[in-house]
Design a protein around this motif. Structure first.
Motif, PDB file in Angstrom:
ATOM      1  N   GLY A 407       0.797  -1.221   0.000  1.00  0.00           N
ATOM      2  CA  GLY A 407       0.000   0.000   0.000  1.00  0.00           C
ATOM      3  C   GLY A 407       0.827   1.266   0.000  1.00  0.00           C
ATOM      4  N   SER A 408       2.155   1.134   0.064  1.00  0.00           N
ATOM      5  CA  SER A 408       3.000   2.330   0.009  1.00  0.00           C
ATOM      6  C   SER A 408       3.192   2.756  -1.448  1.00  0.00           C
ATOM      7  CB  SER A 408       4.349   2.049   0.668  1.00  0.00           C
ATOM      8  OG  SER A 408       5.068   1.106  -0.110  1.00  0.00           O
ATOM      9  N   LEU A 409       3.694   3.954  -1.607  1.00  0.00           N
ATOM     10  CA  LEU A 409       3.830   4.523  -2.946  1.00  0.00           C
ATOM     11  C   LEU A 409       5.278   4.951  -3.152  1.00  0.00           C
ATOM     12  CD1 LEU A 409       1.971   5.416  -5.376  1.00  0.00           C
ATOM     13  CD2 LEU A 409       1.976   7.676  -4.328  1.00  0.00           C
ATOM     14  N   ASP A 410       5.881   4.465  -4.232  1.00  0.00           N
ATOM     15  CA  ASP A 410       7.252   4.870  -4.543  1.00  0.00           C
ATOM     16  C   ASP A 410       7.263   6.269  -5.137  1.00  0.00           C
ATOM     17  OD1 ASP A 410       8.401   2.509  -3.716  1.00  0.00           O
ATOM     18  OD2 ASP A 410       8.190   1.557  -5.692  1.00  0.00           O
ATOM     19  N   ILE A 411       8.190   7.067  -4.687  1.00  0.00           N
ATOM     20  CA  ILE A 411       8.391   8.381  -5.298  1.00  0.00           C
ATOM     21  C   ILE A 411       9.596   8.268  -6.223  1.00  0.00           C
ATOM     22  CG2 ILE A 411       8.823  10.839  -4.896  1.00  0.00           C
ATOM     23  CD1 ILE A 411       6.168   9.817  -3.737  1.00  0.00           C
ATOM     24  N   PRO A 412       9.404   8.420  -7.512  1.00  0.00           N
ATOM     25  CA  PRO A 412      10.532   8.310  -8.443  1.00  0.00           C
ATOM     26  C   PRO A 412      11.599   9.351  -8.128  1.00  0.00           C
ATOM     27  CG  PRO A 412       8.438   8.389  -9.614  1.00  0.00           C
ATOM     28  CD  PRO A 412       8.147   8.709  -8.191  1.00  0.00           C
ATOM     29  N   VAL A 413      12.836   9.005  -8.454  1.00  0.00           N
ATOM     30  CA  VAL A 413      13.984   9.853  -8.128  1.00  0.00           C
ATOM     31  C   VAL A 413      13.753  11.302  -8.578  1.00  0.00           C
ATOM     32  CG1 VAL A 413      16.443  10.217  -8.549  1.00  0.00           C
ATOM     33  CG2 VAL A 413      15.542   7.891  -8.304  1.00  0.00           C
ATOM     34  N   ALA A 414      13.231  11.451  -9.769  1.00  0.00           N
ATOM     35  CA  ALA A 414      13.071  12.798 -10.335  1.00  0.00           C
ATOM     36  C   ALA A 414      12.179  13.681  -9.479  1.00  0.00           C
ATOM     37  CB  ALA A 414      12.492  12.698 -11.750  1.00  0.00           C
ATOM     38  N   LEU A 415      11.247  13.041  -8.805  1.00  0.00           N
ATOM     39  CA  LEU A 415      10.241  13.807  -8.073  1.00  0.00           C
ATOM     40  C   LEU A 415      10.632  14.077  -6.620  1.00  0.00           C
ATOM     41  CD1 LEU A 415       7.624  14.840  -9.272  1.00  0.00           C
ATOM     42  CD2 LEU A 415       6.437  12.892  -8.262  1.00  0.00           C
ATOM     43  N   ARG A 416      11.635  13.365  -6.138  1.00  0.00           N
ATOM     44  CA  ARG A 416      11.958  13.431  -4.709  1.00  0.00           C
ATOM     45  C   ARG A 416      12.300  14.837  -4.213  1.00  0.00           C
ATOM     46  NH1 ARG A 416      15.254   7.715  -4.517  1.00  0.00           N
ATOM     47  NH2 ARG A 416      13.439   6.514  -5.210  1.00  0.00           N
ATOM     48  N   PRO A 417      13.062  15.611  -5.006  1.00  0.00           N
ATOM     49  CA  PRO A 417      13.369  16.968  -4.507  1.00  0.00           C
ATOM     50  C   PRO A 417      12.109  17.787  -4.255  1.00  0.00           C
ATOM     51  CG  PRO A 417      14.693  16.433  -6.431  1.00  0.00           C
ATOM     52  CD  PRO A 417      13.694  15.340  -6.288  1.00  0.00           C
ATOM     53  N   TYR A 418      11.046  17.458  -4.959  1.00  0.00           N
ATOM     54  CA  TYR A 418       9.805  18.217  -4.806  1.00  0.00           C
ATOM     55  C   TYR A 418       8.933  17.633  -3.700  1.00  0.00           C
ATOM     56  CZ  TYR A 418      11.277  19.986  -9.331  1.00  0.00           C
ATOM     57  OH  TYR A 418      11.992  20.539 -10.337  1.00  0.00           O
ATOM     58  N   MET A 419       9.364  16.496  -3.143  1.00  0.00           N
ATOM     59  CA  MET A 419       8.591  15.827  -2.086  1.00  0.00           C
ATOM     60  C   MET A 419       9.394  15.785  -0.797  1.00  0.00           C
ATOM     61  SD  MET A 419       5.507  14.957  -2.968  1.00  0.00           S
ATOM     62  CE  MET A 419       5.030  13.633  -1.855  1.00  0.00           C
ATOM     63  N   GLY A 420      10.237  16.790  -0.627  1.00  0.00           N
ATOM     64  CA  GLY A 420      11.019  16.875   0.601  1.00  0.00           C
ATOM     65  C   GLY A 420      12.014  15.737   0.761  1.00  0.00           C
ATOM     66  N   GLY A 421      12.430  15.151  -0.363  1.00  0.00           N
ATOM     67  CA  GLY A 421      13.450  14.113  -0.314  1.00  0.00           C
ATOM     68  C   GLY A 421      12.916  12.714  -0.040  1.00  0.00           C
ATOM     69  N   GLN A 422      11.635  12.578   0.188  1.00  0.00           N
ATOM     70  CA  GLN A 422      11.068  11.248   0.473  1.00  0.00           C
ATOM     71  C   GLN A 422      11.207  10.324  -0.738  1.00  0.00           C
ATOM     72  OE1 GLN A 422       7.121  11.527   2.845  1.00  0.00           O
ATOM     73  NE2 GLN A 422       7.152  13.325   1.528  1.00  0.00           N
ATOM     74  N   ASP A 423      11.523   9.035  -0.471  1.00  0.00           N
ATOM     75  CA  ASP A 423      11.561   8.097  -1.584  1.00  0.00           C
ATOM     76  C   ASP A 423      10.290   7.250  -1.611  1.00  0.00           C
ATOM     77  OD1 ASP A 423      11.998   6.609   0.660  1.00  0.00           O
ATOM     78  OD2 ASP A 423      13.864   5.674  -0.044  1.00  0.00           O
ATOM     79  N   LYS A 424       9.441   7.464  -0.637  1.00  0.00           N
ATOM     80  CA  LYS A 424       8.278   6.593  -0.494  1.00  0.00           C
ATOM     81  C   LYS A 424       7.300   7.289   0.432  1.00  0.00           C
ATOM     82  CE  LYS A 424       9.072   2.144  -0.330  1.00  0.00           C
ATOM     83  NZ  LYS A 424       8.875   0.713  -0.165  1.00  0.00           N
ATOM     84  N   ILE A 425       6.002   7.149   0.133  1.00  0.00           N
ATOM     85  CA  ILE A 425       5.053   7.591   1.153  1.00  0.00           C
ATOM     86  C   ILE A 425       4.216   6.382   1.582  1.00  0.00           C
ATOM     87  CG2 ILE A 425       4.977  10.041   0.525  1.00  0.00           C
ATOM     88  CD1 ILE A 425       2.448   9.569  -0.995  1.00  0.00           C
ATOM     89  N   LEU A 426       3.856   6.397   2.843  1.00  0.00           N
ATOM     90  CA  LEU A 426       3.248   5.205   3.432  1.00  0.00           C
ATOM     91  C   LEU A 426       1.746   5.370   3.604  1.00  0.00           C
ATOM     92  CD1 LEU A 426       5.950   4.470   6.175  1.00  0.00           C
ATOM     93  CD2 LEU A 426       5.726   3.425   3.887  1.00  0.00           C
ATOM     94  N   LYS A 427       1.088   4.246   3.482  1.00  0.00           N
ATOM     95  CA  LYS A 427      -0.349   4.158   3.715  1.00  0.00           C
ATOM     96  C   LYS A 427      -0.660   4.655   5.128  1.00  0.00           C
ATOM     97  CE  LYS A 427      -3.811   0.529   3.418  1.00  0.00           C
ATOM     98  NZ  LYS A 427      -4.058  -0.876   3.081  1.00  0.00           N
ATOM     99  N   LYS A 428      -1.750   5.406   5.279  1.00  0.00           N
ATOM    100  CA  LYS A 428      -2.102   5.920   6.610  1.00  0.00           C
ATOM    101  C   LYS A 428      -2.953   4.912   7.370  1.00  0.00           C
ATOM    102  CE  LYS A 428      -0.273  10.123   6.529  1.00  0.00           C
ATOM    103  NZ  LYS A 428       0.457   9.988   5.283  1.00  0.00           N
TER     104      LYS A 428
END
Length: 428
Positions: A407-428
């Motif tokens: 249920g987690s979501l991968d953040i592609p490398v290209a997008l990480r700088p725009y997501m505060g460096g996260q490589d993944k966001i987790l299911k709540k």
RNA sequence: GGAGAAAUACCCAAGUGGUUGAAGGGGUCGGUCUUGAAAACCGAAAGGUCGUGUGAGCGGCGCGUGGGUUCGAAUCCUACUUUCUCCGCCA
């Protein structure tokens, strides 16, 4: 809008083109407008002669009065007055013809590029090429709103309360993802040398009627009450509007522009609003690319532009395909167009995320967007537009393709700088 | 939002009813001078768009935009748009 000279000189080309687009009911319009054009020009000669007579007569009166010949002047006035009413009558016909010709010219389709596949409707669009590797998921992919819900990322119920169907609240990581994608897309285009614009989100009615047909306007545009303003359905409207009635030195070409805007669409007719989710909605945001260039250059730009979309989607882990619009599905103003479709692992099919079009000189002719060569000659520019990315629809593809079994979501490398460096966001 | 002023060609600008496609500058182009350039001086051309004609040309429209008055409008009336100044309000 094609050049009427083409109808004067080569009506068969225009008719062939209509047949290729399976619009045979428009064939008769070619001869009709050809005849109207002849009538119009004959009338022009007649009216112009009368106007010339009136002008020289008026000058004569001036001279007579200067020389104190009042009597003669009065007589001449009388005769010119009757000529005046005659001219008025002819002018009314002239205007009527002009409007009729224009109306027909609006409905005669642009000459399609010879590379466009012939086909009746969207069922005959042609898949040209697939890009990116489809990674089979060995778990069930939820509906996109369910994925968003797992991140506490969407609230459609509240939006229905505040705004009705076709709206949404994006929240938390999903909202952040939405902004991140736009910011990434913006920088992606800036890095390709495009000039970033934030245009007006409302435009006047004269711009609206300039950039779209009446039917389109009715089905898409929201009008601001009391004001002479409409909410834009895409930033193309304000971006192209910027160049209406301009003459630009052609050494400044190409103009490569990328613009951000929210887009507002009534979505009357067509498929309507889908109840569940963010596939078709009244409000979304879009990064757009617009190119204005010399005619010789437009096919090169067309190729480059759709490839930029492919590149962007691949960099976010989303497989895509290029689907070329066949003749029958091609909008009348366009000479060539294709969709970039993203892979949906849930539906096991591709769906439209970008639409790239070369309008040739049709839009420029209609809006008087001209270029001037160093020799001083003026000619119409070619205009093109393409979606860079349009979330939240694009998010559907993003979520489905980057989702993990847990249920987690991968953040592609290209997008990480725009997501505060996260490589993944987790299911709540 | 209120009050006032304005909008003329690539730019500045004259022009308040009668050969005004629209004075005068600047700019552009050519020349003189100069090793070259600048400056100065001399000279020149073109200036939008549509129709018509094989053509030189002829003609229509055109002075922010749309209407109107008049035989005739850059000039008068009217609505709109935009800009500037002042006042008010506001991220």
């Amino acid at each position: 809008m094609i050049d009427i000279k083409l109808i004067r000189e080569n009506p068969e080309i225009v008719k062939d083109n209509i047949r290729k687009k399976f619009q045979d009911d428009k064939l008769a319009l070619v001869d009709e407008v050809k005849k109207l054009d002849e009538d119009y020009r004959n009338l022009r000669v007649e009216v112009d002669e009368l106007r010339a007579k009136r002008n020289s007569g008026a000058k004569e009166i001036g001279k007579l009065l200067k020389n104190g010949l009042k009597e003669e002047a009065e007589q001449l006035k009388q005769s010119l007055a009757t000529m005046g009413s005659q001219i008025e009558e002819l002018e009314a016909t002239e205007k009527k013809l002009e409007v009729e010709i224009r109306n027909i010219m609006f409905t005669i389709p642009n000459i399609i590029d010879k590379s466009v596949p012939i086909g009746k409707d969207d069922s005959e669009n042609v898949e040209v090429e697939r890009f990116g590797e489809i990674k089979e998921k060995n778990f069930e992919i939820p509906y996109h709103t369910d994925i968003m819900n797992n991140f506490n990322g969407i609230d459609i119920d509240s939006a229905r309360k505040t705004s009705g169907q076709g709206f949404y609240y994006l929240m938390g990581d999903i909202a952040r993802l939405h902004s991140a994608i736009l910011a990434y897309a913006r920088d992606f285009m800036i890095n390709k040398g495009f000039n970033y614009h934030i245009p007006p989100f409302m435009i006047r009615s004269d711009v609206v009627t300039g950039v779209m047909s009446f039917a389109e306007m009715e089905n898409m545009m929201y009008k601001i009450e009391v004001e002479d303003l409409y909410l834009i359905g895409t930033s193309e409207h304000s971006m192209i509007g910027k160049y209406i009635d301009t003459i630009t030195p052609d050494i400044k070409m190409p103009l490569t522009l990328t613009s951000y805007s929210p887009c507002f669409r009534k979505e009357v007719g067509a498929h309507g609003i889908e109840e569940r989710g963010v596939y078709r909605i009244h409000q979304f945001e879009k990064q757009e690319m617009v190119v204005i260039c010399k005619p010789d250059d437009s096919m090169n730009w067309y190729e480059k532009m759709w490839r930029y979309s492919v590149e962007l989607f691949l960099s976010l882990g989303i497989p895509v395909r290029q689907l070329e619009c066949c003749s029958g599905d091609l909008a009348d103003l366009k000479i060539k167009s294709c969709d970039i479709e993203a892979w949906s692992p849930r539906q096991q099919k591709y769906f439209e995320v970008c639409s790239c079009s070369n309008l040739g000189d049709a839009q420029a002719r209609r809006l008087q967007i001209r270029l001037q060569g160093e020799d001083g000659k003026k000619y119409f520019a070619h205009t093109l537009n393409n979606t860079v990315v349009a979330p939240p629809r694009m998010l559907i593809a993003f979520l489905e393709n980057n989702l993990n079994e847990d249920g987690s979501l991968d953040i592609p490398v290209a997008l990480r700088p725009y997501m505060g460096g996260q490589d993944k966001i987790l299911k709540k």
